[in-house]
Write a protein that holds these residues in place. Structure first.
Motif, PDB file in Angstrom:
ATOM      1  N   LEU A 630       0.747  -1.231  -0.173  1.00 13.20           N
ATOM      2  CA  LEU A 630       0.025   0.091  -0.076  1.00 13.20           C
ATOM      3  C   LEU A 630       0.843   1.294  -0.003  1.00 13.20           C
ATOM      4  CD1 LEU A 630      -2.801  -0.943   2.394  1.00 13.20           C
ATOM      5  CD2 LEU A 630      -2.897  -0.967  -0.164  1.00 13.20           C
ATOM      6  N   GLN A 631       2.078   1.197   0.382  1.00 13.27           N
ATOM      7  CA  GLN A 631       2.928   2.491   0.683  1.00 13.27           C
ATOM      8  C   GLN A 631       3.462   2.510  -0.894  1.00 13.27           C
ATOM      9  OE1 GLN A 631       5.913   1.501   3.798  1.00 13.27           O
ATOM     10  NE2 GLN A 631       4.361   1.676   5.277  1.00 13.27           N
ATOM     11  N   GLU A 632       3.790   1.625  -1.470  1.00 13.73           N
ATOM     12  CA  GLU A 632       4.326   1.684  -2.967  1.00 13.73           C
ATOM     13  C   GLU A 632       3.186   1.987  -3.958  1.00 13.73           C
ATOM     14  OE1 GLU A 632       6.171  -1.823  -3.638  1.00 13.73           O
ATOM     15  OE2 GLU A 632       7.760  -1.607  -2.238  1.00 13.73           O
ATOM     16  N   LEU A 633       1.821   1.673  -3.767  1.00 12.03           N
ATOM     17  CA  LEU A 633       0.995   1.796  -4.481  1.00 12.03           C
ATOM     18  C   LEU A 633       0.761   3.148  -5.092  1.00 12.03           C
ATOM     19  CD1 LEU A 633      -0.962  -0.421  -5.831  1.00 12.03           C
ATOM     20  CD2 LEU A 633      -2.635   0.046  -4.125  1.00 12.03           C
ATOM     21  N   ASP A 634       0.774   4.138  -4.286  1.00  8.21           N
ATOM     22  CA  ASP A 634       0.515   5.377  -4.931  1.00  8.21           C
ATOM     23  C   ASP A 634       1.483   5.785  -5.896  1.00  8.21           C
ATOM     24  OD1 ASP A 634      -1.507   5.792  -3.084  1.00  8.21           O
ATOM     25  OD2 ASP A 634      -0.301   6.900  -1.419  1.00  8.21           O
ATOM     26  N   LEU A 647      -5.275  -1.617 -14.796  1.00 11.40           N
ATOM     27  CA  LEU A 647      -5.375  -1.773 -13.313  1.00 11.40           C
ATOM     28  C   LEU A 647      -5.735  -3.084 -12.724  1.00 11.40           C
ATOM     29  CD1 LEU A 647      -7.435   1.593 -12.286  1.00 11.40           C
ATOM     30  CD2 LEU A 647      -4.846   0.953 -12.262  1.00 11.40           C
ATOM     31  N   GLN A 648      -6.427  -3.676 -13.731  1.00  9.87           N
ATOM     32  CA  GLN A 648      -6.817  -5.136 -13.385  1.00  9.87           C
ATOM     33  C   GLN A 648      -5.531  -6.124 -13.714  1.00  9.87           C
ATOM     34  OE1 GLN A 648     -10.192  -5.689 -16.300  1.00  9.87           O
ATOM     35  NE2 GLN A 648     -11.633  -5.289 -14.986  1.00  9.87           N
ATOM     36  N   VAL A 649      -4.764  -5.757 -14.578  1.00  5.52           N
ATOM     37  CA  VAL A 649      -3.538  -6.707 -14.608  1.00  5.52           C
ATOM     38  C   VAL A 649      -2.695  -6.217 -13.469  1.00  5.52           C
ATOM     39  CG1 VAL A 649      -1.577  -6.742 -16.193  1.00  5.52           C
ATOM     40  CG2 VAL A 649      -3.554  -6.369 -17.274  1.00  5.52           C
ATOM     41  N   LEU A 650      -2.667  -5.212 -12.906  1.00  4.19           N
ATOM     42  CA  LEU A 650      -1.747  -4.844 -11.969  1.00  4.19           C
ATOM     43  C   LEU A 650      -2.304  -5.782 -10.695  1.00  4.19           C
ATOM     44  CD1 LEU A 650       0.351  -3.219 -10.259  1.00  4.19           C
ATOM     45  CD2 LEU A 650      -1.323  -1.421  -9.918  1.00  4.19           C
ATOM     46  N   LYS A 661       6.036  -2.209  -7.533  1.00  6.19           N
ATOM     47  CA  LYS A 661       6.957  -1.722  -8.650  1.00  6.19           C
ATOM     48  C   LYS A 661       7.352  -2.919  -9.600  1.00  6.19           C
ATOM     49  CE  LYS A 661       9.354   1.920  -5.323  1.00  6.19           C
ATOM     50  NZ  LYS A 661      10.385   2.371  -4.804  1.00  6.19           N
ATOM     51  N   LYS A 662       7.617  -3.931  -9.036  1.00  9.67           N
ATOM     52  CA  LYS A 662       7.842  -4.920  -9.861  1.00  9.67           C
ATOM     53  C   LYS A 662       6.820  -5.178 -10.920  1.00  9.67           C
ATOM     54  CE  LYS A 662      10.000  -8.520 -11.660  1.00  9.67           C
ATOM     55  NZ  LYS A 662      11.086  -8.350 -12.868  1.00  9.67           N
ATOM     56  N   ALA A 663       5.425  -5.059 -10.712  1.00  9.29           N
ATOM     57  CA  ALA A 663       4.483  -5.299 -11.557  1.00  9.29           C
ATOM     58  C   ALA A 663       4.180  -4.328 -12.446  1.00  9.29           C
ATOM     59  CB  ALA A 663       3.388  -5.513 -10.643  1.00  9.29           C
ATOM     60  N   VAL A 664       4.425  -2.998 -12.055  1.00  7.96           N
ATOM     61  CA  VAL A 664       4.187  -1.950 -12.906  1.00  7.96           C
ATOM     62  C   VAL A 664       5.391  -1.781 -13.871  1.00  7.96           C
ATOM     63  CG1 VAL A 664       4.410   0.809 -13.123  1.00  7.96           C
ATOM     64  CG2 VAL A 664       3.061  -0.406 -11.116  1.00  7.96           C
ATOM     65  N   SER A 665       6.625  -2.391 -13.559  1.00 10.19           N
ATOM     66  CA  SER A 665       7.575  -2.165 -14.395  1.00 10.19           C
ATOM     67  C   SER A 665       7.610  -3.328 -15.316  1.00 10.19           C
ATOM     68  CB  SER A 665       9.067  -2.605 -13.513  1.00 10.19           C
ATOM     69  OG  SER A 665      10.243  -3.025 -14.529  1.00 10.19           O
ATOM     70  N   ASP A 666       7.048  -4.434 -15.199  1.00 10.30           N
ATOM     71  CA  ASP A 666       6.482  -5.479 -16.152  1.00 10.30           C
ATOM     72  C   ASP A 666       5.783  -5.031 -17.017  1.00 10.30           C
ATOM     73  OD1 ASP A 666       8.666  -7.045 -14.952  1.00 10.30           O
ATOM     74  OD2 ASP A 666       7.168  -8.420 -13.658  1.00 10.30           O
ATOM     75  N   ILE A 667       4.845  -4.455 -16.663  1.00  8.94           N
ATOM     76  CA  ILE A 667       3.626  -3.774 -17.604  1.00  8.94           C
ATOM     77  C   ILE A 667       4.089  -2.734 -18.329  1.00  8.94           C
ATOM     78  CG2 ILE A 667       1.434  -2.611 -17.638  1.00  8.94           C
ATOM     79  CD1 ILE A 667       0.665  -3.746 -14.732  1.00  8.94           C
ATOM     80  N   ILE A 668       4.909  -1.979 -17.941  1.00 10.66           N
ATOM     81  CA  ILE A 668       5.695  -0.778 -18.697  1.00 10.66           C
ATOM     82  C   ILE A 668       6.678  -1.252 -19.841  1.00 10.66           C
ATOM     83  CG2 ILE A 668       7.514   1.177 -18.744  1.00 10.66           C
ATOM     84  CD1 ILE A 668       6.148   1.754 -16.176  1.00 10.66           C
ATOM     85  N   ASP A 669       7.247  -2.458 -19.234  1.00 13.08           N
ATOM     86  CA  ASP A 669       8.183  -3.070 -20.354  1.00 13.08           C
ATOM     87  C   ASP A 669       7.288  -4.024 -21.580  1.00 13.08           C
ATOM     88  OD1 ASP A 669      10.346  -2.186 -18.935  1.00 13.08           O
ATOM     89  OD2 ASP A 669      10.751  -4.205 -17.922  1.00 13.08           O
ATOM     90  N   GLN A 670       6.293  -4.449 -20.986  1.00 11.17           N
ATOM     91  CA  GLN A 670       5.494  -5.318 -21.831  1.00 11.17           C
ATOM     92  C   GLN A 670       4.927  -4.168 -23.048  1.00 11.17           C
ATOM     93  OE1 GLN A 670       2.505  -7.554 -20.047  1.00 11.17           O
ATOM     94  NE2 GLN A 670       1.394  -8.244 -21.965  1.00 11.17           N
ATOM     95  N   SER A 671       4.406  -3.116 -22.448  1.00  9.79           N
ATOM     96  CA  SER A 671       3.782  -2.336 -23.569  1.00  9.79           C
ATOM     97  C   SER A 671       4.814  -1.613 -24.377  1.00  9.79           C
ATOM     98  CB  SER A 671       3.265  -0.818 -22.563  1.00  9.79           C
ATOM     99  OG  SER A 671       2.290  -1.414 -21.718  1.00  9.79           O
ATOM    100  N   ALA A 672       6.199  -1.232 -23.770  1.00 10.63           N
ATOM    101  CA  ALA A 672       7.329  -0.771 -24.743  1.00 10.63           C
ATOM    102  C   ALA A 672       7.504  -1.923 -25.868  1.00 10.63           C
ATOM    103  CB  ALA A 672       8.573  -0.491 -23.836  1.00 10.63           C
ATOM    104  N   ALA A 673       7.489  -3.271 -25.437  1.00 12.96           N
ATOM    105  CA  ALA A 673       7.696  -4.234 -26.647  1.00 12.96           C
ATOM    106  C   ALA A 673       6.764  -4.269 -27.364  1.00 12.96           C
ATOM    107  CB  ALA A 673       7.785  -5.611 -25.852  1.00 12.96           C
TER     108      ALA A 673
END
Length: 861
Positions: A630-634, A647-650, A661-673
């Protein structure tokens, strides 16, 4: 031979004499004048004076003809066998001696054909039967007999005919017609060919000997010859201009038995009319009469009139038979009458077992959706209020892909509504060929039966008829007409659904149907058109017809229509259908950070049932981990954005144990690919762009996409006109990407960017999804990707400047070719030289920068 006498029918008699040159041939000379006919009534006529003889023995197995000796003659006895059963009856070839033995010892049984022959010859007749040759397929038999020299064959024929007239003999199979017999005047031909008797006889006139072709007999002569055998319906002579040899004529009898008698008695008959030089032999054969089919002949000779009438009849028949069936199936598809979950039995079982079996969704799903719907409560109320109004307008729910528009409408606005029709445009426009498109559209609305496969056959039939007659039959229907037909049938079924609950006892029972539907908007069904304008450029005709159909539903108060689309250009086709109406537009945006955080947290709430049944391999978050998350979620939600699908993927990643952070990083990398594959590394191949832009033809270039990615990574918002004026968009060298506005619109439909409008005009450009903003920054930070894309961008800019130099040099060469250099051109020359110099300086700078980029690509991996 002793002369005899016979009377021809009608009262016209013919005289004959034996030709001195042909003593062995029966030659008759006929007198056709009226005087000769009157004289013949006063004296007996000699039928023949000699009979053709042959040295060989008699039999069809040797000569094929029956020969008669002196004082011998042949009778043909008719009606001994049934004609209709001649092909199935078995008749063994009896020997002559056996048949004669049966004839002599025959009883008077009415079932025995030989006994019928014996009964037909009176016992007082002074003749002796020497041979019997049955003719099964002609229903009779040849009877050869000897007669005394004191009588003639004609006298014996007269006695037999009178005896059968006075004492008729009727066989068992034909009680209405008695046995008849006639003297064989010609030379009968015994053949076993498959030529069944007919009422028409073809009479060919052939020479009796090898001589000149004989003359054609007149109809009067033919009538006098053949009338004695039965009633004649018509005599047809050969056309005068016909060159067919030998000459012939047709004699049509009323009864087939009469034609059989005439053919067997007159085949091979030789005669010579008075005034002719050569004798004529009659050769008779059965001829199949072609009946006049006047109606059919008229139909086949007027295809340009008949074929459209037939097509109209088939169309009317199809409408009358199949349209009520199709309306019935559409109606039960809308009302879901055949679904088991809507049956009374299922509802009763559900009520009885509700305390035992709990069928419910997971609490976290309900909580997450409730949080979303609570945030959009005003939008839900707005759509619900529109469904209660009688205003003829569309409801358009617009939002980017993944914004939850379908869930909002189906699970909140229309929850529990009975009559809802969902038409998903995606499978319709993705159908293969016209047949596939028609089938998919019919499945969406419940239209059945549908014969989509017959369209190809009808098209081939239309093409064949048009090639032969020059007129299009209209059997086949094009895609547009078939879509209209399906939608019209659906509209009729929807109107029936709207009026189903109407009763005669209602207060407004006296209102017309249209007035009733206008007064009761709550009774109208709801039509949801999902994925509107999906691949809009490929199947524009489908969306035009759907828009017109939806407009007709709304204007006629038949149904409420809700469009779900993520295309920004939805107003163009809808404005054509309802140009004078205002759309009730509902725009779905991204969730705010607070609502997005609440949605993700609600998805993480543990469900007791789920935790009990969960797999042991999945980790369970502890309370300490949950507080850290919850602290990292904001921070993570601020980078991810408020798109519902992201948000559902997260939430799913967090539930399996990943940190935010790891989940958002993976989502961003997947979107970049995803961006790299769809927009940057796809090249200029049109096939690679189908998944990105949703179109078959590419309207943007890779350099334009990279320009937007690079600029948006540096700035979150770009001015629309600023992008239009950039060299990459204004002067693109890529084929198909010359229009800057079309390129931006295409990239917006591909969801790489989003164009925001102010007062109806495009104003700003942002990333297509919030997560794309972070993906753009990730791509720009990649040294290899940036070097490769910058190299391609600089190469295109260099090409643009090279084109500018070429245009300047071309104009300078034209100016230099002038005979004298006017002073007025000096300013233009200086302008062109300055422009040439500026372009050259840019090219030098580009090439210098390109050298550095090539070095990066060579060193980096």
């Amino acid at each position: 031979m002793t002369p005899g006498r016979a009377q021809f029918w009608p009262a016209v008699r013919y005289g004959s004499r034996v030709s001195s040159s042909t003593p062995a041939t029966c030659v008759l000379r006929h007198r056709l004048s009226a005087t000769a006919a009157i004289d013949q009534r006063r004296r007996p006529v000699r039928r023949w004076e000699s009979t053709s003889t042959s040295a060989g023995s008699v039999g069809s197995d040797k000569t094929g003809h029956i020969e008669a000796k002196p004082n011998e003659a042949i009778l043909f006895v008719d009606n001994l066998f049934p004609l209709k059963l001649s092909s199935v009856l078995f008749w063994r070839p009896w020997e002559t001696t056996e048949l004669l033995r049966r004839f002599d010892s025959a009883s008077m049984s009415f079932l025995d054909p030989i006994s019928l022959v014996k009964r037909a010859i009176p016992e007082s007749s002074p003749i002796k039967v020497t041979e019997i040759l049955p003719r099964l397929k002609e229903g009779g038999a040849y009877v050869k007999f000897n007669y005394p020299a004191t009588m003639s064959a004609a006298q014996i024929e007269d006695e037999l005919v009178k005896s059968l007239d006075q004492n008729p003999i009727k066989p068992w199979f034909n009680p209405f017609r008695g046995i008849k017999t006639r003297l064989v005047l010609g030379r009968p031909w015994l053949e076993d060919l498959y030529r069944l008797p007919k009422t028409r006889l073809r009479i060919e006139f052939v020479p009796a000997k090898d001589s000149d072709p004989p003359p054609e007999l007149s109809q009067e002569s033919l009538y006098s010859l053949f009338r004695r055998y039965g009633k004649i319906s018509d005599i047809t002579s050969q056309p005068p201009d016909s060159k067919i040899l030998p000459k012939f004529a047709y004699v049509d009898f009323v009864l087939v038995r009469d034609a059989i008698m005439a053919r067997n008695c007159m085949h091979g008959f030789v005669l010579q009319e008075e005034g002719t030089k050569s004798a004529t032999r009659l050769r008779l054969s059965f001829e199949h009469r072609v009946k006049p089919h006047h109606i059919w002949n008229w139909i086949t000779s007027h295809p340009r009139i008949v074929i459209p009438i037939v097509a109209a009849f088939l169309a009317a028949f199809t409408v009358a038979v199949f349209d009520p069936i199709r309306e019935f199936f559409v109606k039960i598809h809308v009302q879901k009458s055949l679904e088991f979950t809507n049956s009374k039995l299922y509802k009763w079982l559900k009520r009885q077992t509700s305390d035992i079996l709990a069928f419910r969704k997971h609490k976290n799903d309900d909580a997450g959706l409730n949080a979303l719907f609570k945030h959009r409560k005003d939008l839900i109320d707005s759509i619900e209020n529109s469904l209660l109004e009688s205003v003829n307008t569309f409801i358009v729910v617009h939002g980017p892909r993944g914004s939850g528009g379908r869930e909002l409408v189906m699970e909140q606005v229309l929850q529990g509504r009975p009559d809802v029709l969902v038409l998903d445009c995606r499978p319709v426009v993705e159908g293969r060929g016209e047949a596939g498109t028609i089938k998919k559209l019919a499945n969406q609305v419940g239209y059945r039966p549908v014969f989509s496969w017959t369209n190809n056959m009808s098209s081939m039939l239309d093409l064949a008829i048009q090639g032969t007659t020059g007129v299009k039959a209209g059997f086949s229907e094009n895609l547009e007409s078939q879509i209209v037909k399906i939608l019209q049938t659906t509209a009729s079924a929807l109107k029936q659904v709207s009026l189903d609950g109407r009763k005669k006892s209602d207060k407004d029972a006296n209102l017309t149907d249209d007035a009733y539907l206008e007064a009761h908007p709550e009774r109208r069904p709801v039509v949801i058109i999902d994925n509107f304008l999906h691949k809009g450029d490929e199947k524009a005709i489908i969306y035009d017809k759907i828009s017109d159909w939806a407009a007709a539903l709304v204007q006629s108060n038949i149904a409420h229509v809700i469009f779900l689309t993520n295309d920004t250009s939805f107003s163009k086709p809808l404005s054509k259908s309802l140009p004078d109406r205002v759309f009730h537009q509902v725009t779905l945006g991204d969730l705010s950070p607070s609502v997005a955080k609440h949605f993700v947290i609600s998805q993480l709430e543990p469900d007791k049932k789920e935790s009990d049944e969960a797999d042991d391999n999945l980790p369970t978050l502890t309370e300490k981990q949950r507080r850290q998350d919850l602290q990292e979620l904001d921070e993570c939600i601020e980078a991810l954005g408020g798109r519902l699908t992201d948000l559902q993927v997260l939430a799913r990643r967090l539930k399996v144990g990943q940190s935010p952070k790891k989940a958002v990083s993976d989502i961003i990398d997947q979107s970049a690919a995803e961006i790299l594959r769809m927009f940057l590394l796809g090249g200029n191949n049109n096939n690679n762009n189908k998944g990105a832009a949703g179109e078959g033809d590419k309207k943007w270039s890779t350099e334009q996409a990279w320009y937007l990615i690079k600029e948006l990574a540096a700035r979150e918002t770009l001015r629309y006109n600023e992008v239009l004026l950039s060299n990459t968009f204004a002067s693109s060298t890529t084929p198909g990407a010359n229009s800057a506005e079309a390129a931006i619109e295409s990239l917006a439909n591909a969801e790489l960017i989003t164009v925001k409008s102010v007062h109806g005009r495009p104003a700003t450009i942002r990333a297509g999804k919030p997560v794309y903003q972070a993906a753009f920054a990730s791509l720009v930070e990649d040294a290899v990707v940036r070097a490769r894309m910058d190299l391609a961008l600089l190469s295109e800019l260099a090409k643009i400047e090279a084109k500018n130099i070429d245009r300047a040099e071309t104009e300078l060469s034209v100016l230099a070719a002038l005979p004298s250099q006017p002073y007025q051109a000096a300013e233009r020359v200086n302008y062109l030289l300055a422009k040439l110099q500026a372009s050259q300086q840019k090219i030098v700078a580009y090439e210098k920068e390109m050298e550095g980029l090539k070095k990066v690509l060579a060193e980096e991996s």
